[in-house]
Design a protein around this motif. Structure first.
Motif, PDB file in Angstrom:
ATOM      1  N   HIS A 374      30.975  50.631  31.923  1.00  0.00           N
ATOM      2  CA  HIS A 374      30.829  52.383  31.934  1.00  0.00           C
ATOM      3  C   HIS A 374      31.621  53.759  31.025  1.00  0.00           C
ATOM      4  CE1 HIS A 374      26.427  51.587  31.145  1.00  0.00           C
ATOM      5  NE2 HIS A 374      26.416  50.980  32.260  1.00  0.00           N
ATOM      6  N   PHE A 375      33.165  53.012  31.724  1.00  0.00           N
ATOM      7  CA  PHE A 375      34.205  53.977  32.106  1.00  0.00           C
ATOM      8  C   PHE A 375      35.411  53.662  30.624  1.00  0.00           C
ATOM      9  CE2 PHE A 375      32.730  52.124  36.660  1.00  0.00           C
ATOM     10  CZ  PHE A 375      32.414  53.994  36.915  1.00  0.00           C
ATOM     11  N   ARG A 376      36.259  54.198  30.687  1.00  0.00           N
ATOM     12  CA  ARG A 376      36.969  54.814  29.792  1.00  0.00           C
ATOM     13  C   ARG A 376      38.249  55.226  29.932  1.00  0.00           C
ATOM     14  NH1 ARG A 376      34.865  50.795  28.561  1.00  0.00           N
ATOM     15  NH2 ARG A 376      33.915  50.347  26.510  1.00  0.00           N
ATOM     16  N   GLY A 377      38.998  54.894  28.915  1.00  0.00           N
ATOM     17  CA  GLY A 377      40.684  56.075  29.868  1.00  0.00           C
ATOM     18  C   GLY A 377      41.494  55.614  30.850  1.00  0.00           C
ATOM     19  N   TYR A 378      41.039  54.099  31.520  1.00  0.00           N
ATOM     20  CA  TYR A 378      41.849  54.397  32.971  1.00  0.00           C
ATOM     21  C   TYR A 378      42.501  52.983  32.826  1.00  0.00           C
ATOM     22  CZ  TYR A 378      39.121  50.396  32.425  1.00  0.00           C
ATOM     23  OH  TYR A 378      38.431  49.210  31.758  1.00  0.00           O
ATOM     24  N   LEU A 379      43.205  53.770  33.135  1.00  0.00           N
ATOM     25  CA  LEU A 379      45.243  52.917  33.496  1.00  0.00           C
ATOM     26  C   LEU A 379      45.363  52.118  34.517  1.00  0.00           C
ATOM     27  CD1 LEU A 379      47.271  56.115  33.024  1.00  0.00           C
ATOM     28  CD2 LEU A 379      46.695  55.119  31.543  1.00  0.00           C
ATOM     29  N   ASP A 380      44.747  51.883  35.250  1.00  0.00           N
ATOM     30  CA  ASP A 380      43.648  50.152  36.902  1.00  0.00           C
ATOM     31  C   ASP A 380      43.365  50.448  37.146  1.00  0.00           C
ATOM     32  OD1 ASP A 380      45.334  48.863  37.616  1.00  0.00           O
ATOM     33  OD2 ASP A 380      47.134  49.446  38.545  1.00  0.00           O
ATOM     34  N   TYR A 381      42.621  49.210  37.451  1.00  0.00           N
ATOM     35  CA  TYR A 381      41.692  49.559  38.785  1.00  0.00           C
ATOM     36  C   TYR A 381      42.126  48.336  39.833  1.00  0.00           C
ATOM     37  CZ  TYR A 381      39.880  44.411  36.902  1.00  0.00           C
ATOM     38  OH  TYR A 381      39.417  43.107  36.947  1.00  0.00           O
ATOM     39  N   GLN A 382      40.761  48.405  40.780  1.00  0.00           N
ATOM     40  CA  GLN A 382      40.867  48.367  41.793  1.00  0.00           C
ATOM     41  C   GLN A 382      39.568  46.994  42.164  1.00  0.00           C
ATOM     42  OE1 GLN A 382      43.004  48.485  45.235  1.00  0.00           O
ATOM     43  NE2 GLN A 382      44.248  46.193  45.026  1.00  0.00           N
ATOM     44  N   ILE A 383      39.391  46.260  42.920  1.00  0.00           N
ATOM     45  CA  ILE A 383      38.044  45.986  43.655  1.00  0.00           C
ATOM     46  C   ILE A 383      37.742  45.777  44.793  1.00  0.00           C
ATOM     47  CG2 ILE A 383      35.245  44.460  43.944  1.00  0.00           C
ATOM     48  CD1 ILE A 383      36.121  44.262  40.368  1.00  0.00           C
ATOM     49  N   THR A 384      36.898  46.474  45.426  1.00  0.00           N
ATOM     50  CA  THR A 384      37.463  45.873  47.300  1.00  0.00           C
ATOM     51  C   THR A 384      36.215  45.325  47.534  1.00  0.00           C
ATOM     52  OG1 THR A 384      38.653  47.649  47.766  1.00  0.00           O
ATOM     53  CG2 THR A 384      37.546  47.061  49.522  1.00  0.00           C
ATOM     54  N   VAL A 385      35.562  44.340  48.789  1.00  0.00           N
ATOM     55  CA  VAL A 385      34.594  43.845  48.996  1.00  0.00           C
ATOM     56  C   VAL A 385      34.365  44.323  50.560  1.00  0.00           C
ATOM     57  CG1 VAL A 385      33.193  42.345  48.473  1.00  0.00           C
ATOM     58  CG2 VAL A 385      34.613  42.122  47.236  1.00  0.00           C
ATOM     59  N   ALA A 386      33.149  44.388  50.934  1.00  0.00           N
ATOM     60  CA  ALA A 386      33.205  44.735  52.423  1.00  0.00           C
ATOM     61  C   ALA A 386      31.699  44.748  52.603  1.00  0.00           C
ATOM     62  CB  ALA A 386      33.376  46.227  53.116  1.00  0.00           C
TER      63      ALA A 386
END
Length: 475
Positions: A374-386
């Motif tokens: 659902h997202f556009r235009g992002y230049l990077d991403y990261q996922i955190t699991v807790a």
């Protein structure tokens, strides 16, 4: 070109080009392909048994009579080869001396001992013929004369040589530019992309994002100020959601262009119908259960989901027999309208990169696709699991993006999808994950993209420590 100066290479090039033209035209029957694969399998087994100390021992029980009677569908009678075998055997796995090769490559060695990967002229011609044949229509959609950038490492690595040779075969100019090199750097890479201008680019998904980010930081608009028509991305996991975002950033046609490894070479390549398709003229493929090693049957939709096992069908420096790639794939037989009459394949992440979230075992490809759709235009991403301290897993997604463009509606839809498919809550924030996300091609998707905080007592993995070390050099 070189092959014209070497009669054996010239003859092989001509033979393979004719074979691939006929195969793509649909003139090969199933019996033709089976006979070809059976003959090549016997050649490879005789070759490795004679030349490789590792396979001479591993295949000691295979008699001459059994070998001559072996068919392509008899692979289960042969033992697997694993990544651990490659690391232990080193040069004993080779079927020819390095002096018989034209070049020497090796794996990166970021998480273990590097393994040697020399290639003969025959190795290169077999693999590059696949790419030349499959890519022809992909590039033709954007004109006959492209200027193609190749952004990948060159030292002891096949990226620049392979794509450079394929582009030369197709009549396109090439500029090799590796932004992490101190000779080039990101500023000069962006300048070259604009100056030529570069119309096609081979790189990793992470590099496509990083170049876009550097362009934005320099006050440039990737869509307006560059001339890229097509991005050929490889080397890392790339879900449809990430692919579409990169295409939106650059205003370009984006292909997941290659599934390959330094040790096993080309396993599948992009075709004009938008899929990665296998190369059954040069490889045999199996899909097995990653735990039992038994073959996986197609599901109701005709898809085989499991670990990919490959056997090379050409004699060269280092053909592999029943090599367990460690990669989870989805494979589907070619249907009507396929650009190449070969099965399609989706590489969905390493076996060991799968995550268990509230009882659901999910691969990286599907998790990335779910969280980013659902997202556009992002230049990077990261996922955190807790976890919440009571045994319930929680997810957080950090996006380097404009919060105004990716507002509350997108965040709420992403959270709802995550809850529906994985029974897991999702929190979305905006910020810079840092340089570790650029290490996926060197280490793994999980080490680059996922921070798992559920078991701090276990410490960080070897791959995570390797990713942190590489990221430190790129800060």
């Amino acid at each position: 070109m070189f092959t014209q100066y070497d009669p054996e290479s010239a003859a092989l090039t001509e033979e393979l080009r004719g074979m691939f033209d006929d195969f793509r035209a649909g003139t090969w029957s199933a019996d033709d392909l089976r006979a070809h694969q059976t003959a090549k399998l016997r050649d490879v087994l005789a070759h490795v048994r004679a030349g490789s100390p590792f396979y001479r021992e591993r295949l000691a029980g295979l008699s001459d009579g059994a070998l001559s009677a072996l068919r392509s569908d008899d692979l289960r009678s042969l033992p697997f080869t694993t990544k651990e075998d490659l690391q232990r055997a080193q040069f004993d796995l080779l079927s020819l001396p390095v002096s018989a090769a034209w070049t020497f490559y090796e794996t990166t060695g970021t998480t273990g001992r590097p393994t040697p990967c020399p290639r003969t002229n025959g190795d290169t011609i077999h693999n590059n013929t696949v790419l030349t044949s499959y890519y022809r229509d992909v590039f033709a959609a954007h004109g006959d004369h492209q200027v193609v950038g190749i952004s990948g490492p060159t030292e002891l690595h096949a990226t620049g040589d392979t794509f450079g040779d394929v582009c030369r075969n197709l009549g396109h100019a090439v500029a090799k530019l590796w932004p992490h090199s101190p000779v080039v750097g990101f500023d000069r890479a962006l300048e070259v992309l604009r100056l030529l201008p570069v119309t096609g680019l081979f790189c990793t998904p992470g590099m496509a994002l990083r170049l876009a980010r550097k362009a934005v930081e320099a006050g440039l608009d990737p869509r307006r100020d560059f001339s890229l028509d097509v991005l050929m991305l490889t080397g890392e996991l790339m879900s449809p959601s990430l692919r579409d975002n990169i295409g939106d950033l650059w205003g370009a046609d984006v292909h997941n262009c290659l599934y390959a490894s330094q040790e096993a070479s080309v396993l599948a390549a992009a075709t004009s119908d938008g899929t990665l398709r296998t190369a059954p003229l040069i490889n045999l493929y199996e899909v097995v259960d990653p735990v039992t090693g038994e073959p996986v049957a197609p599901d109701a939709d005709g898809v085989r989901y499991g670990e990919l096992v490959v056997t090379n069908l050409y004699t060269g420096a280092k053909p592999l027999v029943r090599y367990r790639t460690g990669d989870m794939v989805r494979m589907r037989e070619a249907g009507p309208g396929a650009a190449v009459p070969a099965p399609s394949v989706e590489a969905v992440g390493r076996v060991r990169d799968r995550l268990r979230l509230n009882g659901h075992l999910v691969n990286g490809y599907d998790l990335e696709n779910l969280l980013l759709r659902h997202f556009r235009g992002y230049l990077d991403y990261q996922i955190t699991v807790a976890d919440d301290g009571a045994g319930t897993d929680l997810l957080s997604l950090t996006l380097n993006a404009d919060p105004d463009r990716n507002g509350r509606d997108a965040v709420e839809r992403a959270a709802a999808d995550c809850r529906a498919e994985l029974d897991t809550a999702l929190d979305v924030g905006f910020g810079d994950p840092g340089p570790i996300t650029s290490t996926g091609a060197m280490v793994s998707w999980k080490a680059a993209r996922v921070v798992d905080r559920r078991n701090p007592a276990a410490g960080t993995s070897v791959e995570s420590r390797s990713a942190e070390r590489i990221a430190g050099t790129r800060t």
